[in-house]
Design an enzyme around this catalytic site. Structure first.
Site, PDB file in Angstrom:
ATOM      1  N   GLU A 258       0.876  -1.159   0.000  1.00 36.81           N
ATOM      2  CA  GLU A 258       0.000   0.000   0.000  1.00 36.81           C
ATOM      3  C   GLU A 258       0.913   1.208   0.000  1.00 36.81           C
ATOM      4  O   GLU A 258       1.618   1.448   0.981  1.00 36.81           O
ATOM      5  CB  GLU A 258      -0.873  -0.063   1.256  1.00 36.81           C
ATOM      6  N   CYS A 297      -2.272   8.281   4.140  1.00 40.33           N
ATOM      7  CA  CYS A 297      -2.223   7.753   2.778  1.00 40.33           C
ATOM      8  C   CYS A 297      -3.530   8.006   2.043  1.00 40.33           C
ATOM      9  O   CYS A 297      -3.580   7.969   0.824  1.00 40.33           O
ATOM     10  CB  CYS A 297      -1.908   6.258   2.824  1.00 40.33           C
TER      11      CYS A 297
HETATM   12  P1  NDP Z   1       9.495   4.163   3.589  1.00 39.54           P
HETATM   13  O1  NDP Z   1       8.993   3.469   2.407  1.00 39.54           O
HETATM   14  O2  NDP Z   1      10.889   4.672   3.562  1.00 39.54           O
HETATM   15  O3  NDP Z   1       9.400   3.257   4.890  1.00 39.54           O
HETATM   16  C1  NDP Z   1       8.270   2.458   5.167  1.00 39.54           C
HETATM   17  C2  NDP Z   1       8.712   1.226   5.940  1.00 39.54           C
HETATM   18  O4  NDP Z   1       9.606   0.447   5.172  1.00 39.54           O
HETATM   19  C3  NDP Z   1       9.461   1.549   7.214  1.00 39.54           C
HETATM   20  O5  NDP Z   1       9.116   0.603   8.192  1.00 39.54           O
HETATM   21  C4  NDP Z   1      10.911   1.399   6.801  1.00 39.54           C
HETATM   22  O6  NDP Z   1      11.762   1.108   7.883  1.00 39.54           O
HETATM   23  C5  NDP Z   1      10.822   0.222   5.873  1.00 39.54           C
HETATM   24  N1  NDP Z   1      11.889   0.160   4.895  1.00 39.54           N
HETATM   25  C6  NDP Z   1      12.502   1.170   4.263  1.00 39.54           C
HETATM   26  N2  NDP Z   1      13.417   0.690   3.397  1.00 39.54           N
HETATM   27  C7  NDP Z   1      13.365  -0.659   3.483  1.00 39.54           C
HETATM   28  C8  NDP Z   1      14.058  -1.731   2.838  1.00 39.54           C
HETATM   29  N3  NDP Z   1      14.977  -1.492   1.911  1.00 39.54           N
HETATM   30  N4  NDP Z   1      13.763  -2.985   3.192  1.00 39.54           N
HETATM   31  C9  NDP Z   1      12.820  -3.236   4.112  1.00 39.54           C
HETATM   32  N5  NDP Z   1      12.151  -2.274   4.750  1.00 39.54           N
HETATM   33  C10 NDP Z   1      12.401  -0.994   4.428  1.00 39.54           C
HETATM   34  O7  NDP Z   1       8.500   5.296   3.881  1.00 39.54           O
HETATM   35  P2  NDP Z   1       8.600   6.442   4.968  1.00 39.54           P
HETATM   36  O8  NDP Z   1       7.900   5.965   6.163  1.00 39.54           O
HETATM   37  O9  NDP Z   1       9.970   6.956   5.164  1.00 39.54           O
HETATM   38  O10 NDP Z   1       7.809   7.556   4.221  1.00 39.54           O
HETATM   39  C11 NDP Z   1       8.318   8.088   3.008  1.00 39.54           C
HETATM   40  C12 NDP Z   1       7.197   8.498   2.100  1.00 39.54           C
HETATM   41  O11 NDP Z   1       6.325   7.400   1.869  1.00 39.54           O
HETATM   42  C13 NDP Z   1       6.292   9.552   2.657  1.00 39.54           C
HETATM   43  O12 NDP Z   1       6.838  10.818   2.526  1.00 39.54           O
HETATM   44  C14 NDP Z   1       5.063   9.332   1.833  1.00 39.54           C
HETATM   45  O13 NDP Z   1       5.205   9.928   0.581  1.00 39.54           O
HETATM   46  C15 NDP Z   1       5.011   7.848   1.678  1.00 39.54           C
HETATM   47  N6  NDP Z   1       4.171   7.223   2.682  1.00 39.54           N
HETATM   48  C16 NDP Z   1       3.050   6.593   2.307  1.00 39.54           C
HETATM   49  C17 NDP Z   1       2.245   6.026   3.253  1.00 39.54           C
HETATM   50  C18 NDP Z   1       1.034   5.280   2.921  1.00 39.54           C
HETATM   51  O14 NDP Z   1       0.296   4.946   3.832  1.00 39.54           O
HETATM   52  N7  NDP Z   1       0.740   4.935   1.713  1.00 39.54           N
HETATM   53  C19 NDP Z   1       2.507   6.106   4.649  1.00 39.54           C
HETATM   54  C20 NDP Z   1       3.741   6.761   4.946  1.00 39.54           C
HETATM   55  C21 NDP Z   1       4.524   7.260   3.990  1.00 39.54           C
HETATM   56  P3  NDP Z   1      12.573   2.295   8.615  1.00 39.54           P
HETATM   57  O15 NDP Z   1      11.581   3.231   9.142  1.00 39.54           O
HETATM   58  O16 NDP Z   1      13.324   1.587   9.670  1.00 39.54           O
HETATM   59  O17 NDP Z   1      13.439   2.896   7.568  1.00 39.54           O
END
Ligand code: NDP
Length: 683
Positions: A258, A297
């Site tokens: 998502e 989101c």
């Molecule tokens: P990320 O995609 O960076 O992170 C989401 C999750 O994935 C976190 O738990 C993160 O861990 C983990 N993660 C990141 N990189 C990896 C990897 N290579 N392998 C496995 N797990 C990984 O999103 P953010 O939370 O930083 O948000 C960034 C952007 O995403 C926002 O600015 C927004 O645009 C979008 N977003 C969308 C959402 C939605 O509900 N659709 C919700 C939140 C954000 P860790 O935190 O430890 O890095």
């Protein structure tokens, strides 16, 4: 408040990393809140522990027993929510924001518990669809069943819903009988960890059914196989990386994502500025911009309004947004907190800059912001920012997501244009349409449904009860195609079935009945000396049968039933008109008369274990019944479902009414409540 080192809950104990970890900074005041690291943690062992300890513990429980555990957990967490609100404030959440995350999460547990109890059997197997007859003689049948996968459900969550985000994924997996490993986003993991501690302390969930991984999930992904799943929420970029992860690809690990999406809200062309829908539209837009500081989101990013209404919408939105008080959650009058981190604020401002290539900023100035109870130098504060597109077709406004309190007003020419613009978002989680015109609603809904997981049509009639554009509900699907990640979560029992394997079983009626726990036509019947209605739930067996009749139906019966009930439809009362009916060619008995007579043939009247008849399912009238036809009914125990926590259960009976030629006249399931024992107590 002090910073604390977060721990992971792995293999039945709390694990503290062997290094100092990464600091997590509060966006409210710049203070360090926590440190996060998984150094020294054997994450592959977590997956094995889930499969070997959590899976079997869950498999030993029926759907209803799992539901009871979730309900108890939801109530326990709800009772202690004050401490979660306090921690939630440190993430930048106001009280209103915490309600969405904290209460929303606990409410999801309760909703799943209730759905599972009502819609799933008190068993470990779920039947999917009807019996398929594969051979002419009825000895070779098939049925689809769902059984729990034997793996682990890994969830990787976004930072914006540290409570709801993990519980909305946990609840369906738990009901499905699949253990979960929760990986919270580092930035807000301290709130997830706190709730998790209370879950473990409650002792309400079987050991191994839930584990927590604070830190790096990469080594875990390498340990996953074909019975496991990964559910991801976060950025489209990370979703794309995970989707292509070699171990996930090589082992066909179930993957669902998502990701961010540019959700639209449309003001219908029928709405004038003095209509109640105008106010509803603007209020919803500004609410979605400011709840969780727009970090949802599902928030509205694109506000599509008729060209002639653009200025009116902007002015009405400005009046509302001017009243927003930005500052530290809990400070006097504050209605919107900061975004989650200084880095996130930088990202939002960069996205707004890009949007300004195709739109102008008309409300909100990030360089001129009053902050109550906080300092913009250390806290991640932003004003709500509304833009007006200068080119409705520009790719920026349909492609760039500013994940903060930001939306763009886009003018459209006509409804077809609005539909076409929405599709430019490439797939979204949700869209809303504000209109009082049902025909316009159909036109828009049919145009945009393929691009969305959920659609809301809002107007003066449903506004008071509406749950709003931005609220995913446990009973409705959450997810969307394309840009939104292509996944689907929640949706009531649909979300449970995502964790179960659907298998087609082909065999004899007897084997199918034994395997599925539901008697099917062709399986053995047992007609004993004792009427099955005299048997308690504990004594009754699948296939126990009573045959009643024959009973001859007379013309007087039909006339009497017509007079008595008032159902004097001509096919039962007017010989001439009935003769002209192409299906009947003469007087026929009422279908409900047939069903009533059948009840008279199978019922055992004396008080006994059968307590009530609570309905019939799948009633079909197959052959017309005429005067002098003789009816026989065969009633067979089809499914026996004891209710947990009650001294009775449900019995579904297969009913077939036949005529003197053996032709089926009516088929249906009779639903009864039956005491577990003859004296009415628990077994
Ligand atoms: P990320 O995609 O960076 O992170 C989401 C999750 O994935 C976190 O738990 C993160 O861990 C983990 N993660 C990141 N990189 C990896 C990897 N290579 N392998 C496995 N797990 C990984 O999103 P953010 O939370 O930083 O948000 C960034 C952007 O995403 C926002 O600015 C927004 O645009 C979008 N977003 C969308 C959402 C939605 O509900 N659709 C919700 C939140 C954000 P860790 O935190 O430890 O890095």
């Amino acid at each position: 408040m002090d910073s604390r080192m977060l721990e992971s809950y792995a293999c039945g104990r709390w694990h503290r990393a062997t290094d100092e970890g990464r600091a997590v900074i509060s966006p409210v005041d710049g203070a360090e809140v926590a440190r996060v690291s998984s150094t020294g943690l054997d994450v592959a062992a977590m997956a094995a522990y889930a499969r070997e300890t959590g899976g079997p513990a869950l498999a030993a429980l029926t759907f209803h027993e799992r539901a009871a555990a979730l309900k108890a957990l939801g109530l326990t967490l709800m009772a202690g929510k004050a401490e979660f609100y306090a921690e939630s404030a440190r993430t930048g959440a106001t009280e209103r924001d915490s309600g969405v995350d904290v209460d929303g999460g606990f409410g999801t547990l309760l909703s799943y518990a209730s759905k599972a109890k009502r819609e799933l059997p008190n068993d470990v197997i779920h039947l999917d669809g009807p019996v398929e007859q594969l051979g002419k003689k009825g000895t070779f049948l098939a049925r689809h069943v769902h059984t729990s996968r034997r793996g682990v459900a890994v969830q990787i969550n976004a930072y914006n819903f540290p409570v709801w985000g993990f519980l909305e994924k946990l609840a369906p997996a738990f009901i499905a009988g699949v253990p979960t490993i929760v990986k919270p986003a580092t930035q807000t993991a301290y709130l997830t960890e706190l709730v998790f501690r209370r879950i473990i302390e409650s002792g309400l969930l079987p050991e191994g059914s839930v584990q927590l991984l604070c830190g790096d999930p990469a080594p875990l992904l390498d340990a996953l196989g074909g019975q496991d799943s990964v559910a991801f929420t976060g950025s489209a970029h990370t979703a794309a990386t995970l989707r292509a992860h070699p171990a996930l690809v090589a082992n066909s690990v179930h993957f669902t994502a998502e990701a961010d999406s540019l959700n639209a809200s449309v003001l219908g062309a029928d709405v004038t500025t003095d209509a109640p829908e105008f106010e509803l539209y603007v209020k919803q837009l500004t609410t979605e911009m400011t709840v969780k500081a727009g970090q949802k989101c599902t928030a509205i990013r694109r506000a599509l309004v008729p060209e002639a209404m653009v200025e009116a919408v902007i002015e009405a939105a400005r009046a509302r947004l001017d009243r927003v008080v930005v500052g530290a959650p809990g400070s006097e009058g504050v209605t919107m907190g900061p975004v989650v981190s200084l880095a996130q604020r930088t990202d939002v401002l960069a996205a707004v800059d890009k949007l300004r290539g195709a739109a102008e900023l008309v409300v909100g100035d990030p360089d001129d912001l009053a902050v109550v109870g906080g300092d913009p130098a250390t806290g991640a504060y932003l004003p709500p920012m509304l833009l007006r597109s200068t080119d409705p077709e520009a790719p920026e406004v349909h492609g760039i997501e500013a994940f903060g309190p930001v939306a763009t007003v886009i003018g459209y020419r006509d409804t077809a244009h609005a539909v076409e613009l929405i599709a430019r978002g490439g797939g979204s989680l949700v869209a809303s349409l504000v209109t009082a015109d049902p025909r316009l609603a159909r036109e828009v809904l049919l145009g945009i449904a393929p691009y969305h997981g959920r659609l809301l049509v809002l107007n003066a009639e449903d506004a008071r009860e509406s749950t709003g554009h931005g609220s995913p509900l446990p009973v409705l699907v959450h997810g969307g195609p394309g840009r939104a990640g292509g996944g689907e979560e929640l949706g009531g029992i649909r979300g449970v079935l995502h964790h179960m394997q659907r298998t087609a079983i082909q065999s004899t009626p007897e084997v199918l009945a034994a395997a599925t726990g539901q008697w099917v036509a062709g399986a053995p019947r047992a007609e004993g000396d004792e009427h099955p209605f005299r048997k308690s739930l504990a004594e009754l067996r699948l296939g126990d049968t009573i045959v009643g009749g024959p009973r001859t139906v007379t013309l007087a019966d039909i006339g009497h039933f017509a007079d008595f009930t008032g159902d004097t439809f001509y096919a039962h009362t007017d010989p001439e008109a009935a003769a002209a009916n192409p299906l009947f060619g003469g007087i026929v008995a009422h279908g409900y008369l047939v069903v009533s007579l059948a009840a008279g043939l199978f019922v055992d009247p004396a008080p006994g274990p059968v307590l009530a008849n609570f309905g019939v399912d799948s009633l079909r009238f197959l052959t017309p019944v005429r005067a002098d036809d003789a009816l026989t009914v065969t009633l067979t125990a089809k499914q026996i479902t004891p209710r947990s926590g009650a001294d009775y259960g449900e019995v579904r009976w297969d009913a077939v009414v036949t005529n003197q030629d053996g032709a089926p006249v009516a088929t249906y399931d009779v639903l009864t409540l039956v005491a577990k024992t003859r004296d009415g107590g628990e077994e």
